[in-house]
Design a protein around this motif. Structure first.
Motif, PDB file in Angstrom:
ATOM      1  N   ASN A 132      40.310  31.502  45.999  1.00 33.74           N
ATOM      2  CA  ASN A 132      39.790  31.126  47.307  1.00 33.74           C
ATOM      3  C   ASN A 132      40.948  30.907  48.277  1.00 33.74           C
ATOM      4  O   ASN A 132      42.110  31.087  47.911  1.00 33.74           O
ATOM      5  CB  ASN A 132      38.903  29.882  47.208  1.00 33.74           C
ATOM      6  N   GLU A 133      40.634  30.499  49.498  1.00 36.94           N
ATOM      7  CA  GLU A 133      41.658  30.375  50.535  1.00 36.94           C
ATOM      8  C   GLU A 133      42.756  29.379  50.162  1.00 36.94           C
ATOM      9  O   GLU A 133      43.914  29.551  50.537  1.00 36.94           O
ATOM     10  CB  GLU A 133      41.015  29.968  51.859  1.00 36.94           C
ATOM     11  N   TYR A 157      39.011  35.539  52.542  1.00 32.99           N
ATOM     12  CA  TYR A 157      38.036  34.488  52.249  1.00 32.99           C
ATOM     13  C   TYR A 157      37.954  34.220  50.750  1.00 32.99           C
ATOM     14  O   TYR A 157      37.720  33.083  50.307  1.00 32.99           O
ATOM     15  CB  TYR A 157      36.666  34.909  52.791  1.00 32.99           C
TER      16      TYR A 157
END
Length: 210
Positions: free
Chosen positions: A103-104, A135
């Motif tokens: 994830n980010e 994202y």
């Protein structure tokens, strides 16, 4: 100062043969704390921090495990493999990494050396990585000696551009990014061998060789 900003964005690195682009890319990726998967199409020499892995001797699960641990992986391909099989493998890896729980805040880098050599199947998968990767925690680094032959999405989706010496034959690339070739040429001449131009889409900055 870090060689790359390490922001949550994709990166495009271009330059003719022996311009210093691949050396720069590998040095920059050595600096990051995240895991890095270097797709080594030409079996180029890489720094010792990168652990060599042969595509038919490592599983996708092992790749993900290494990336989670912050490993720098130099993924090479057997000489016996056809380009079709290599591109199929790149397509699979690119697609599956989007589903691997990054994830980010917990992200990785995947670097495509000589990205202009990817075929339609691999390009389709990498385009998906371009549009959804940030994202889902996958930052792309595209490296090429022929940016005009690379898929348009690779450089339009990259907010950071590191441009080493290129010829006028790459006019399509410069026009596509709204970059003044003559200004770049002036910078390369002033800054010397292996110098490069950095742009974030708003301004051009000349930098000397690392």
């Amino acid at each position: 100062m870090s060689l790359i900003t390490q922001g949550n964005n994709h990166i495009f690195i271009s330059g003719m043969t022996r311009s210093g682009k691949t050396y720069f890319a590998l040095r920059a990726l050595e600096e990051v704390k995240q895991g890095v998967l270097f797709i080594n199409l030409q079996n180029a020499d890489v720094p010792s921090k990168f652990n060599k892995a042969i595509a038919d001797q490592i599983s996708f699960v092992q790749i993900v495990k290494g990336l989670r641990a912050g490993e720098k992986i130099n993924l090479c391909f057997p000489n016996s493999w056809s380009m079709k099989k290599i591109n199929l493998t790149i397509s699979f890896i690119s697609t599956e990494l989007l589903k691997s729980g990054f994830n980010e805040k917990n992200n990785i880098y995947i670097a495509y050396d000589e990205c202009q050599a990817l075929d339609k199947l691999a390009i389709k998968a990498v385009r998906l990585t371009c549009t959804r990767g940030l994202y889902l925690g996958v930052r792309c680094v595209f490296i090429t000696q022929r940016p005009a032959l690379a898929d348009l999405s690779f450089y339009t989706q990259s907010s950071e551009q590191y441009i080493f010496r290129l010829g006028k034959g790459e006019k399509q690339y410069f026009q596509g990014k709204g970059i003044d070739y003559d200004e770049c040429l002036k910078i390369w001449k002033e800054k010397g061998k292996h110098s490069y131009v950095f742009t974030d889409g708003f301004s051009l900055e000349g930098r000397t060789a690392i």
